[in-house]
Design a protein around this motif. Sequence first.
Motif, short mmCIF file in Angstrom:
data_model
loop_
_atom_site.label_atom_id
_atom_site.label_comp_id
_atom_site.label_asym_id
_atom_site.label_seq_id
_atom_site.Cartn_x
_atom_site.Cartn_y
_atom_site.Cartn_z
N ALA A 99 -17.34 -11.47 36.84
CA ALA A 99 -17.71 -11.72 35.46
C ALA A 99 -19.22 -11.78 35.29
CB ALA A 99 -17.09 -13.01 34.97
N ARG A 100 -19.91 -12.24 36.29
CA ARG A 100 -21.37 -12.27 36.23
C ARG A 100 -21.90 -11.42 37.39
NH1 ARG A 100 -19.50 -17.22 34.98
NH2 ARG A 100 -20.22 -18.18 33.05
N PRO A 101 -22.80 -10.51 37.11
CA PRO A 101 -23.25 -9.62 38.17
C PRO A 101 -24.07 -10.36 39.21
CG PRO A 101 -24.53 -9.29 36.18
CD PRO A 101 -23.45 -10.24 35.82
N PRO A 102 -23.89 -10.03 40.48
CA PRO A 102 -24.75 -10.60 41.49
C PRO A 102 -26.16 -10.05 41.35
CG PRO A 102 -23.38 -8.90 42.42
CD PRO A 102 -22.93 -9.09 41.01
N LYS A 103 -27.00 -10.56 42.18
CA LYS A 103 -28.39 -10.11 42.12
C LYS A 103 -28.45 -8.61 42.36
CE LYS A 103 -30.29 -14.55 43.56
NZ LYS A 103 -31.12 -15.27 44.55
N ASP A 151 -22.66 4.13 31.85
CA ASP A 151 -22.63 5.58 31.93
C ASP A 151 -22.58 6.21 30.55
OD1 ASP A 151 -20.14 4.79 31.20
OD2 ASP A 151 -19.06 5.86 32.79
N ASN A 152 -22.95 5.44 29.55
CA ASN A 152 -22.97 5.94 28.18
C ASN A 152 -24.05 5.18 27.42
OD1 ASN A 152 -22.22 7.28 25.79
ND2 ASN A 152 -20.07 7.23 26.39
N ALA A 153 -24.27 5.56 26.17
CA ALA A 153 -25.31 4.92 25.37
C ALA A 153 -25.01 3.44 25.20
CB ALA A 153 -25.42 5.60 24.01
N VAL A 154 -26.05 2.60 25.40
CA VAL A 154 -25.90 1.15 25.23
C VAL A 154 -26.08 0.86 23.75
CG1 VAL A 154 -26.71 -1.11 25.97
CG2 VAL A 154 -26.84 0.83 27.55
N HIS A 155 -24.99 0.85 23.02
CA HIS A 155 -25.06 0.70 21.57
C HIS A 155 -24.97 -0.74 21.11
CE1 HIS A 155 -20.67 0.72 22.27
NE2 HIS A 155 -20.64 -0.06 21.20
N LEU A 156 -24.77 -1.68 22.01
CA LEU A 156 -24.62 -3.09 21.62
C LEU A 156 -25.14 -3.97 22.74
CD1 LEU A 156 -23.38 -5.08 19.50
CD2 LEU A 156 -21.30 -5.05 20.87
N CYS A 157 -25.94 -4.95 22.40
CA CYS A 157 -26.35 -6.00 23.35
C CYS A 157 -26.46 -7.31 22.59
CB CYS A 157 -27.64 -5.64 24.05
SG CYS A 157 -29.03 -5.27 22.98
N ARG A 158 -25.96 -8.38 23.21
CA ARG A 158 -25.92 -9.69 22.56
C ARG A 158 -26.15 -10.79 23.59
NH1 ARG A 158 -26.44 -7.02 18.77
NH2 ARG A 158 -25.12 -6.80 16.92
N PHE A 159 -27.14 -11.66 23.33
CA PHE A 159 -27.33 -12.86 24.12
C PHE A 159 -26.36 -13.93 23.65
CE2 PHE A 159 -31.61 -11.12 24.96
CZ PHE A 159 -31.71 -11.36 26.33
N THR A 160 -25.88 -14.74 24.60
CA THR A 160 -25.14 -15.94 24.22
C THR A 160 -26.11 -16.94 23.61
OG1 THR A 160 -25.42 -16.84 26.44
CG2 THR A 160 -23.41 -15.58 26.00
N PRO A 161 -25.62 -17.92 22.84
CA PRO A 161 -26.56 -18.87 22.21
C PRO A 161 -27.47 -19.58 23.19
CG PRO A 161 -24.38 -19.05 21.22
CD PRO A 161 -24.24 -18.11 22.37
N SER A 162 -26.99 -19.86 24.41
CA SER A 162 -27.84 -20.53 25.39
C SER A 162 -28.68 -19.56 26.19
CB SER A 162 -26.95 -21.33 26.35
OG SER A 162 -26.13 -20.46 27.11
N ALA A 163 -28.52 -18.27 25.99
CA ALA A 163 -29.25 -17.23 26.70
C ALA A 163 -28.95 -17.20 28.18
CB ALA A 163 -30.75 -17.36 26.46
N TRP A 176 -24.09 -9.78 31.95
CA TRP A 176 -25.24 -9.99 32.82
C TRP A 176 -25.59 -11.47 32.83
CZ3 TRP A 176 -27.51 -5.33 34.73
CH2 TRP A 176 -27.06 -4.17 34.11
N GLU A 177 -25.91 -11.97 33.99
CA GLU A 177 -26.38 -13.34 34.12
C GLU A 177 -27.90 -13.34 34.04
OE1 GLU A 177 -25.33 -15.26 37.72
OE2 GLU A 177 -25.63 -17.27 36.92
N VAL A 178 -28.44 -14.12 33.13
CA VAL A 178 -29.89 -14.16 32.92
C VAL A 178 -30.46 -15.27 33.77
CG1 VAL A 178 -31.72 -14.40 31.22
CG2 VAL A 178 -29.55 -13.31 30.58
N ALA A 179 -31.32 -14.88 34.73
CA ALA A 179 -31.92 -15.87 35.64
C ALA A 179 -33.03 -16.61 34.91
CB ALA A 179 -32.46 -15.16 36.88
N SER A 180 -33.07 -17.93 35.07
CA SER A 180 -34.12 -18.75 34.46
C SER A 180 -35.35 -18.71 35.33
CB SER A 180 -33.63 -20.20 34.31
OG SER A 180 -33.27 -20.73 35.56
N GLY A 181 -36.51 -18.47 34.75
CA GLY A 181 -37.76 -18.39 35.50
C GLY A 181 -37.88 -17.11 36.23
#
Length: 1574
Positions: free
Chosen positions: A1083-1087, A1543-1555, A1569-1574
Amino acid sequence: MARAWQHPFLNVFRYFRVDEWKRSAKEGDVAVVTDKTLKGAVYRIRGSVSAANYIQLPKTSTQSLGLTGRYLYVLFRPLPSKHFVIHLDVSTEDGQVIRVSFSNLFKEFKSTATWLQFPFILEAGTLQRGLVGLAAAGPRWTCLQLDLQDILLVYLNRRYHHLKGIRLCASLLVRNLYTSDLCFQPAVTGTQGTKLPLTPMPREMAFPVPKGESWHDRYIHVRFPSDRLKVPSELTQESRSPPEAVLLGPGPVASSKAVRNSVSPVVQMLGPTASGQAPWAPRPFREVSLTREHPEASSGDGPSVKAPKPFPKVSLSRGRSEASNTEGPLEPWAQAEASDVHTAAAGTHVLTHESAEMEESAQVPVALEDAGSCKRFLPDPVLRLKGVIGFGGHSTRQAVWTADGAAVVYPCHSVIIVLLVDTREQRFFLGHTDKVSALALDGGSSLLASAQAGAPSMMRLWDFQTGGCLSLFRSPMHAVCSLSFADRGALLCGVGKDRHGRTMVVAWGTGQVGLGGKVVVLAKALTDCDIQAFRVACFDETRMASCGQGSVLLWRLRGGVLRSCPVDLGENHVLYFTDLAFKQAQDGCQETSATMLFVCSRSGHVLEIDCQRVVVKCARRLLPARTPGGPRPQKQTFSSGPGIAISSLSVSPAVCAVGSEDGYLRLWPLDFSSVLLEAEHEGPVSSVCVSPDGLRVLSTTSSGYLGFLDTPSRVYRVLARSHTAPVLALATEQRRGQLATVSQDRTIRIWDLATLQQLYDFTSSEEAPCAVAFHPTRPTLFCGFSSGAVRSFSLEAAEALVEHKCHRGAVTGLIATPDGRLLFSACCQGSLAQYSCADPQCRILRVAADVVCPDAPARPSALAVSGDGCLLAFVGPSRHTVTVMGSASLDELLRVGVGTLDPASGRLDSAVAVCFGPVALGHLLVSTSSNRVVVLDAASGHIVRESTVFQLPGVHPGPCPSLAVSEDACFLLMAAGRAVKVWDYVTKASPGPQVYIGHSEPVQAVTFSPDQHQVLSAGDAIFLWDILATTESEQSFPGGPPACEAGPGTGQLEDAESRAGGLPQEPVPKPSPASPPRLDICARPPKGGDGHLPAYPQRQTAAAASEGCRWLQRERAVQHGLEAGHRLLCLHMWPPGGGGRPALWRPAALAWPPCGDLHAGPQPQCPGLLLFSSFRLVSGCNTGRLRLWAVGAVSDLRRRKGSGARSSSVLMERELVLDGAVVSASFDDSVDMGIVGTTAGTLWFVSWAEGTSTRLISGHRSKVNEVVFSPGESHCATCSEDGSVRVWSLASMELVIQFQVLNQSCLCLAWSPPCCGRPKQQRLAAGYGDGSLRIFSVSRTAMELKMHPHTAALTAVAFSTDGQTVLSGDKDGLVAVSHPCTGMTFRVLSDHQSAPISTIDVTRKECGDLGVEGTDLWLAASGDQRVSVWASNWLRNRCELVDWLSFPTPAATETQGQLPPSLAAFCPWDGALLMYVGPGVYKEVIIYNLCQKQVVEKIPLPFFAMSLSLSLGTRLLAIGFAECMLRLVDCATGTTQDFAGHDNAVHLCRFTPSARLLFTAACNEILVWEVASG
């Protein structure tokens, strides 16, 4: 119109100088008198006839007041014991004039398309009920405040423009009239207005109040409709309630009144109401009598009045007090708090409110927004019209071809049908409330005009391509009999009768209707000549022709005048002409011969008239009748002798088609030398029409036939057949999918439910059929006749089998038991007969006299048999009792008396129809003559539910003659006048029925189709409705998770702010330890990697190998198939060693089920997958059924033949139902467990040992259009073009809930914010391609509301910050502002019109130096690179433009052949900043400062952006590109990082409220995608 001069208010009498009577008019007894209460002059209007004594403004009806104020204030006082009427003529934005009337003369609310009538009941608290309808003995001065804008919006869904005229009719005193855009409070003084948030009444408008007295003690204030504005407590504590209570109509009304220290008023409800009575709990006696108490009879002034009891054992009473309900509240469907009134068209409905009768202490009704009656059961609508069996109604002469000749347009009573002749698909034009008397289609098939019967005749102009009604207008004629369009559609002519019976011709201009204009009357003319047919000339749109008895007229429209010129007919002036047609020019050339006119007559004459010279060029007599016994005459022209009446003719460039009353359609050359072709019909031909290409000739008959002759092939095809009189009863047959109907036209007809075509018909000239029933298992039909005979017919041999004459009167009921063993019939003389149907020659078992109610009319629900065939119910032995018998023994088991006293008629209530519910419930439903439906326990007779059927004016004038309950007990059907009512039978919270209008005559019978997927209603015609129960809100899959299911590992579904009841908390059983582990999806990509929320492809191909053979999918080749006609299963098998060959198997030899296909069921199911290994066979089909079969050895199968292989060779072991068609699978060698894929994008783990299916992977089947998040970030929701809205758990990435709308694309989605007043009730707003906006409740897993704020596809949707408002944008550039609770759209912004709205973003207004007021700041970006920024406060209905941004676009800017979208969003870390991306000169992100009004920064990009998202805490900017790349920009440091993975156009991207997470979508694939802090 200028509005400044009308602000803040306008004194109507002063401005129009009523005292001078120059700009106003008075009639009858109108005088100026002095009123003691007001101490001033008022106008007194009195007289015995209200219509003859009035004040009218303006003076004539052709003038207009032009008053644009939203509110109209009428200061008046009714005269004691007199009636009064107030008429208002209100103009809408589309130019339609609506009359709104208020009167105490009206007894109920009535509504038409152009007239609203509201009852005005003014009644003192001590007034006796016998005086209802008259003003009280001492009526007070009243301030009637009318919100004209809301009246039109709520009751007619139209927009108010201005007030055109006013008429005040006797008997009343009137002080003045005022208009204003302000909502004044008459009881609030100027001093109080400064302390309270209210607008006080201006001194000029206010009533005088002596010092020390209360305004409410002397006057009455009525506001209609009401709003949510409530009088503050400090004001109400100082006043008392008024002595009268006023209620106007069925809608929301508010009366300014106090709450404390008040004497409760008497509230009289007139109009659509439903009582909320609850039944007493009955005692368990078998013989029961139902009586009902009413306040009128059981008050303290006298003894209660009860109906006589036929049995002295038990009396069940029903009171109107809530305290009498000892069993709790009534079932919701029985309370009837609200109804949805639908036209036959999907999605079209009018919400009509009802409320229970109030007690003596009741308060005034609540406002519309607060009314609980707004709830409706889902889906809404639950029915959709699929097909209509019928033709004609008012006339059988109306049928025309479309311009391309591919479809036929014809009326069926009040419905206009477009039938594609090749596919037999039907399309409907719905809206007429009476039979269609005339229709016309223009030459380009762009406009369709229709008129309905009745006086005055209402006409509609339709957009033929879209089916929308462009204009609804009233004809100057009282009855329209003929319509004709000019070829280009700019002129429409009609012929009819005026109110004096004179023939009138009217010409309308229709050229501007499609451009937003209206229909204009160009000219009118009266003539003494009879007109039977009227046509506009094809060579000149200003010329017309008509014919009738003894006359042929040529017409011309010039200078706004219609003039006629008679043709000199000579000796032909005595002929009765029936039809005419202009000669068609060859290849569109306007040659001289095109001005020729052909006219036919009843005597067989055809006249050829030169329209330019106005002379008869040639007269011929065609179709001579042969003498009895003489030889058949030659097909040629005759100049003399008797002829057969010609009813219609139609001319093409080459031939003339003629229809006559002898039933022949004949084609002649234009010189009428000989007959080219002829076709004989079963009845007189009423009309003919040659197709535009001249190859097909459409014909109709007076016997209800519609068909066409194909001239190249010389084949005649019947398109539609119809009963010529109302249908009395119907019956359905399950095995063959057939429908039987009997009609007043003395015919019995059998129809195919799949094709709606007639299969058989039986005609009886001496006796009329009354009742009909199918044998459940044999092809046999039973029919009862007016002579008392009961006959059975063989449908295979099409002949009568046996006849029984055991009845002395007409048969009123006929029904068979579900197993087909017994048949029952009843007659109007009271006898009941029982038959044995064990063999084809059924025989009589018993005849019981004086059992059934005598003199009862024939009804489909006269007899009822329970689902298990054990019980028989009917009305009898009297009309006040219902009897239940054992079906086999005819022993009486129960007798229930329903003879309660009906106060409306003063008579005892009687039973009308009976119906059994499903066996599991054990219910018996009884409809009564007082519009009640009582649900009884079939064993004990106890009352389970009771309802007073909701009455809609003009829709349900009488009792319900037919009832039906679905087998799953979900829906209850009622025949209600000219409507069909559908009730939610089991839901505990809810609502009244959905009402479907489409029939022009009372519905005689309703029933469910054998497969329970459709509804049939019969009356004037036969309507077939699709049940959309799984269309609007399909929340779960069969065999899959429930609608509120949580996946394994999900745990409790709750947000941080809604833990008590925000989301469903139903866990799903996890797989057992013996099951294999779940497919591991990150569910969350590794590094350095990425994770997938996988989307399963729409169609996959799989090949599964086993030891015995390999079975391949259909995509690779035609490897297997099922031929239903010969019942052969063709399987292609390859042994592992190769060299195999296809084998043809007979299902019987493989011991397949008797139906001959692999999958049992009523419908053939095509296998989608077959796997075979270790003598076990797995089959998957297109219905989602996965089955496991035990198969014997191949050698054993070859030895066994016939029935010897049925019992042991192939046996079904298990069956599972998945969420879609099975397209791929892989099992282990023993076929004990495996993975199965479906077209729903789901992978299932199947364990045959445990008989379970566990979802492994879920995904959308098509493009994902939006991702939104719950306020607590515990869930996310996605929408897709496959029409689904799915809710996922962010903890486990498992599917939790799914809402599915079939045949629609969900294009945008929004999740309600946490501060919406009810944080536990989370909602989703979803926009669809048909312009609809649906509100889904996540906590209740149901659709709450469906509205249509747009006509085009929705492209963006967002909630306001408080969640009380929804903003939606469509592809036409319109932005609508709506209430998600009421569904009302109260504002539409067209600033972006003609460019699609791509983004709507809403944020809380934090920047205070923008120069505008408001609580919200929101923006809309459109495809023309424009962004508008607005500040709004929707609670105060304020919205102001803050800024308007335009960005240039180079002409050659494209991305992969597609223009990139224009996207904008508020900066979450700085409320003054706005970020924009889109097509432009440079590839960049533009940052704009709203306070500085300038661009402050630009961030360069490598490509044009396709998607944009901003995070709050980390100041990150995510941008997706069509080049399959994602860029992350740190706005604090300016650093960037690129990611690949799609493998196609990225037509949508959305951050969760906590980013913490970032969701990106490409086509139907979602990466998390898991967003790394710092």
